[in-house]
Structures are given as structure tokens and as C-alpha cells.
Write a protein that holds these residues in place. Structure first.
Motif, PDB file in Angstrom:
ATOM      1  N   PHE A  71       0.836  -1.210   0.000  1.00  0.00           N
ATOM      2  CA  PHE A  71       0.000   0.000   0.000  1.00  0.00           C
ATOM      3  C   PHE A  71       0.869   1.259   0.000  1.00  0.00           C
ATOM      4  N   ILE A  75      -1.598  -1.667  -5.466  1.00  0.00           N
ATOM      5  CA  ILE A  75      -2.878  -2.234  -5.026  1.00  0.00           C
ATOM      6  C   ILE A  75      -2.954  -3.724  -5.330  1.00  0.00           C
ATOM      7  N   LYS A 123       1.880   2.102  -3.259  1.00  0.00           N
ATOM      8  CA  LYS A 123       0.707   2.294  -4.125  1.00  0.00           C
ATOM      9  C   LYS A 123       0.501   1.105  -5.068  1.00  0.00           C
ATOM     10  N   TYR A 183      -9.234   1.993  -3.931  1.00  0.00           N
ATOM     11  CA  TYR A 183      -7.902   2.457  -3.531  1.00  0.00           C
ATOM     12  C   TYR A 183      -7.093   2.974  -4.707  1.00  0.00           C
TER      13      TYR A 183
END
Length: 168
Positions: A49, A54, A52, A84
Motif C-alpha cells: 500500500f 494495489i 501504491k 484504492y
């Protein structure tokens, strides 16, 4: 006959108590042996996370994963990934830390339930400080590929922007 029934009930109660006393340490031992693997999985998910990533963050989720927010609204895996991905892109969110702390583990025949505290810190649009504190109850299943996250039920969630609690 009444004496026999009372004696059987008393004997049954005693046997159940002995069984529970014998099984509880076994569950505690199982729980202690599982915790490092589950913590490692949380660490991998959280590191992805922060990057970034996902797809990487959800690689340890089951295909039928469900996220449930405090109001009871559910998201499947695809919806979770999309949310997200959109948040990171649309609001220019950069996470600086993301940490799950295991509070306890309950072992059952179907898998394990893990209570966690989650704290996420970062920035939005480069300068606005973001802090998210959550508690959740997660269900993990043992699969041939290892432990996989099947469900996350968020119990509480507080978000602050620049130190001010965000409502909405």
C-alpha cells in the motif's frame, strides 16, 4: 433414576470443564505459532500500500474477499481495488507509514479471526497531513498457498487532515 441423571449431569459438566481446560492451552499455542506468519502478511500488505501497489497489497486476499465498513457496507475484491486505485490517483495520496498491530487471534475450525489496530500516515497533495486509525476484525483462511485474508470488518475508523478530525 433422578440420582443417576444428576450424577450423569455432574459428570458431564466435569468432563466438559476438563476438556475446555485442556483445549485452551492448545489454542493459545496454535495462536502463538500463527501470529508471526499473519504479522508478516500484514507487513507485506501494508508495504505494498505504501508503494501504491494495489494488486500487490491484495495478493494475499482470497478471490472472494469482502471488506465491511463500520456502517455495514460491503465491498468485494474488485471494488476494493478500484476504490484504492482511484483514491491514490485522484487525491495524490502518498503514504509514509502503514502499520497493523495484532491485538489477539482466535482460532476456529474454519480459520482464524484476528483483531488489529491499523495506523496509516501520509500526505495528500504533497503537504496536507493524513492520519487514519482503525480497528478491525479480520478472517484469515489457511490455503495451500499459505494464509489468505478473506474478510475485513472495520469496527472503528478515524481520519484526520492536518490534525483536524474529518467527518464525511
Amino acid at each position: 433414576m433422578i440420582f443417576s441423571t444428576r450424577r450423569n449431569s455432574l459428570l458431564s459438566s466435569a468432563l466438559i470443564s476438563v476438556t475446555i481446560a485442556a483445549v485452551q492451552p492448545v489454542f493459545a499455542e496454535i495462536s502463538a505459532s500463527i501470529q508471526p506468519a499473519i504479522q508478516t502478511n500484514y507487513d507485506r500488505i501494508n508495504a505494498a500500500f505504501v508503494r501504491k501497489d494495489i494488486k500487490g497489497a491484495t495478493a494475499l486476499f482470497t478471490p472472494d474477499y469482502v471488506s465491511i465498513n463500520p456502517e455495514g457496507k460491503k465491498q468485494n475484491l474488485s471494488e476494493f481495488r478500484e476504490q484504492y486505485d482511484t483514491l491514490f490517483k485522484r487525491f495524490n495520496i502518498k503514504l509514509t507509514s502503514n502499520k497493523a498491530t495484532i491485538k489477539n487471534i482466535d482460532v476456529s475450525a474454519g480459520g482464524i479471526d484476528v483483531a488489529i489496530d491499523q495506523k496509516t500516515e501520509g500526505t495528500i497533495a504533497g503537504s496536507n497531513k493524513l492520519v487514519i486509525a482503525q480497528t478491525s476484525r479480520d478472517s484469515w483462511l489457511k490455503t495451500p498457498q499459505g494464509w489468505r485474508l478473506k474478510q475485513s470488518k472495520i469496527l472503528t475508523s478515524t481520519t484526520t487532515f492536518n490534525g483536524q478530525t474529518f467527518k464525511g
